[in-house]
Design a protein around this motif. Sequence first.
Motif, PDB file in Angstrom:
ATOM      1  N   UNK A  34       0.839  -1.208   0.000  1.00 36.26           N
ATOM      2  CA  UNK A  34       0.000   0.000   0.000  1.00 36.26           C
ATOM      3  C   UNK A  34       0.869   1.251   0.000  1.00 36.26           C
ATOM      4  N   UNK A  35       1.914   1.230   0.822  1.00 37.32           N
ATOM      5  CA  UNK A  35       2.761   2.424   0.920  1.00 37.32           C
ATOM      6  C   UNK A  35       3.512   2.646  -0.399  1.00 37.32           C
ATOM      7  N   UNK A  36       4.028   1.569  -0.998  1.00 37.27           N
ATOM      8  CA  UNK A  36       4.754   1.726  -2.266  1.00 37.27           C
ATOM      9  C   UNK A  36       3.823   2.237  -3.354  1.00 37.27           C
ATOM     10  N   UNK A  37       2.633   1.646  -3.416  1.00 36.32           N
ATOM     11  CA  UNK A  37       1.703   2.003  -4.497  1.00 36.32           C
ATOM     12  C   UNK A  37       1.310   3.471  -4.403  1.00 36.32           C
ATOM     13  N   UNK A 272      16.006   3.184   4.344  1.00 34.49           N
ATOM     14  CA  UNK A 272      15.006   4.250   4.212  1.00 34.49           C
ATOM     15  C   UNK A 272      14.136   4.402   5.448  1.00 34.49           C
ATOM     16  N   UNK A 273      13.974   5.626   5.924  1.00 37.86           N
ATOM     17  CA  UNK A 273      13.183   5.814   7.140  1.00 37.86           C
ATOM     18  C   UNK A 273      11.722   5.414   6.946  1.00 37.86           C
ATOM     19  N   UNK A 274      11.187   5.595   5.736  1.00 40.01           N
ATOM     20  CA  UNK A 274       9.777   5.242   5.533  1.00 40.01           C
ATOM     21  C   UNK A 274       9.593   3.735   5.704  1.00 40.01           C
ATOM     22  N   UNK A 275      10.552   2.970   5.182  1.00 35.87           N
ATOM     23  CA  UNK A 275      10.464   1.507   5.290  1.00 35.87           C
ATOM     24  C   UNK A 275      10.443   1.114   6.767  1.00 35.87           C
ATOM     25  N   UNK A 276      11.259   1.758   7.551  1.00 36.82           N
ATOM     26  CA  UNK A 276      11.310   1.470   8.982  1.00 36.82           C
ATOM     27  C   UNK A 276       9.973   1.820   9.634  1.00 36.82           C
ATOM     28  N   UNK A 281       4.995   0.312  12.399  1.00 35.77           N
ATOM     29  CA  UNK A 281       3.533   0.340  12.442  1.00 35.77           C
ATOM     30  C   UNK A 281       2.993  -1.093  12.561  1.00 35.77           C
ATOM     31  N   UNK A 282       3.645  -2.017  11.846  1.00 37.31           N
ATOM     32  CA  UNK A 282       3.228  -3.426  11.904  1.00 37.31           C
ATOM     33  C   UNK A 282       3.390  -3.998  13.305  1.00 37.31           C
ATOM     34  N   UNK A 283       4.462  -3.614  13.967  1.00 40.65           N
ATOM     35  CA  UNK A 283       4.653  -4.090  15.336  1.00 40.65           C
ATOM     36  C   UNK A 283       3.500  -3.619  16.217  1.00 40.65           C
ATOM     37  N   UNK A 284       3.069  -2.388  15.975  1.00 37.09           N
ATOM     38  CA  UNK A 284       1.946  -1.872  16.757  1.00 37.09           C
ATOM     39  C   UNK A 284       0.655  -2.611  16.384  1.00 37.09           C
ATOM     40  N   UNK A 285       0.484  -2.918  15.095  1.00 41.62           N
ATOM     41  CA  UNK A 285      -0.741  -3.628  14.675  1.00 41.62           C
ATOM     42  C   UNK A 285      -0.779  -5.048  15.222  1.00 41.62           C
ATOM     43  N   UNK A 286       0.390  -5.637  15.407  1.00 40.17           N
ATOM     44  CA  UNK A 286       0.457  -7.028  15.877  1.00 40.17           C
ATOM     45  C   UNK A 286       0.920  -7.072  17.320  1.00 40.17           C
ATOM     46  N   UNK A 353      15.415  10.669  11.198  1.00 40.84           N
ATOM     47  CA  UNK A 353      16.611   9.859  10.988  1.00 40.84           C
ATOM     48  C   UNK A 353      17.334   9.637  12.322  1.00 40.84           C
ATOM     49  N   UNK A 354      17.450  10.715  13.095  1.00 40.68           N
ATOM     50  CA  UNK A 354      18.201  10.615  14.353  1.00 40.68           C
ATOM     51  C   UNK A 354      17.477   9.742  15.381  1.00 40.68           C
TER      52      UNK A 354
END
Length: 417
Positions: A34-37, A272-276, A281-286, A353-354
């Motif tokens: 979704x994020x890439x698209x 990439x920070x967005x990838x992180x 977010x997934x950790x929070x969802x799970x 980033x920091x």
Amino acid sequence: MSFRWHPDEPPPSIEGHSRAKLRVLRSYLRAYFDRLAAHLPRDDFKLDLVDGFAGGGTFLDGKAIVSGTPLIMLEESESARQRLNQDRTKPLRFDFKYYFVDIEEAHTDHLKAALNERGYGADDERIVIRNEAFQAVAGTIIAEIRRRQPRAGRSLFLLDQCGFTHVELALVARILRELPKAEVILTLAAGTLVNFLAETPAIVQAVSPLDLSESDVHDLVQAKEGAGGRALVQRVLREKIRLATGAAYDTPFFIRPERSRRALWFLHLSRHPIARDVMIQCHWNNFSTFEHYGSGDFNMLGWDSLRSTESLRLFHFDELEAEDLRVRLLKTVPEELSALTSEGPITIDAIRHAFANRTAARFSDLDSVILQLWREREIEIWGASNRPRSHKLRHLRPHDRIAIPQQLRLFLTGAGQ
Ligand SMILES: C[S@@+](CC[C@H](N)C(=O)[O-])C[C@H]1O[C@@H](n2cnc3c(N)ncnc32)[C@H](O)[C@@H]1O
């Protein structure tokens, strides 16, 4: 634990932490697609997915057959194609390629049969199955991805090894270097590794794929036996892995072990920070699947003030933690920002980033804390005009800059006391 597949036999039974791993992979792929698209320049969605330790494709869960990692990659790609095309007049063209690798022939045979049963023919050019060691074919796969995508090399590598010695970190470094938009998910039996660490020649040899020298092993063993205990070893290992792979960002969380008490690391490495942010977010969802040690604000895998893993606070990704994290961030972010802005205002991008590798906070959590600090006049936000903003602000932009008002800086650095 190692699973065995054979084309003439039922698949192996799944275990607790594998189930958790599959759930997180599925949810990560969904968020990743979704994020890439959302950021594609054209209507072409080109991506290469590599499962370097693919296994046989399915597991038994009670009486049900459930999908393993290669099938999850295919299923989630197809459901993304349907989901993302739902409201489009001009369809998004999915141009995905898959590489499934396993060293055991019986495993790749089982996988081929599982694919065949699901309608993926042996002549499907999108799917490449290799019965070899991942290390042996990785170079060819990288070259093929670069041929298909010369500039970005957008790809996801899942390296779900058993244990911790099969993936050389130098190879992960090569993937991230040669394919600038690659992301790597690496599983690592961190708990077993920490138990196993000792200063013997055999162990020094066994951990060499992790780029650990004899003196590193010496330091880790000292740390394990000292006040920091296992948590310190894990913290040092995490730093080593990030440095050795050249990944700017990592999320190092544990899959909560159900039966065994041995922690399994599910490491996401990227540049990439967005990838992180998608991964965190997934950790929070799970939230029921993941945990880590420390308070979540700037003390991830923290041990400093605490003696051993047993007495460390366990962080669970749930709503109570979210509120507690926010309160902690409101206290700690001003001091962190004061240090970061000592030479002048810095951008939201640079702040992300920091902070990224030090906190369990999502960028949205950080943004909302920064906005609250701004409303309370603890910080200034500078826009393009080079002046502090004064009108109502709902969202931060990556190039907005943060500054600390002079009086407050004196207070934060203690000079005003
Ligand atoms: C944990 S299992 C993979 C499970 C799979 N990812 C899933 O969850 O559906 C690890 C697999 O890696 C394979 N393997 C072990 N060493 C390998 C290597 N050097 N290269 C490629 N595959 C390897 C094993 O045969 C085994 O099938």
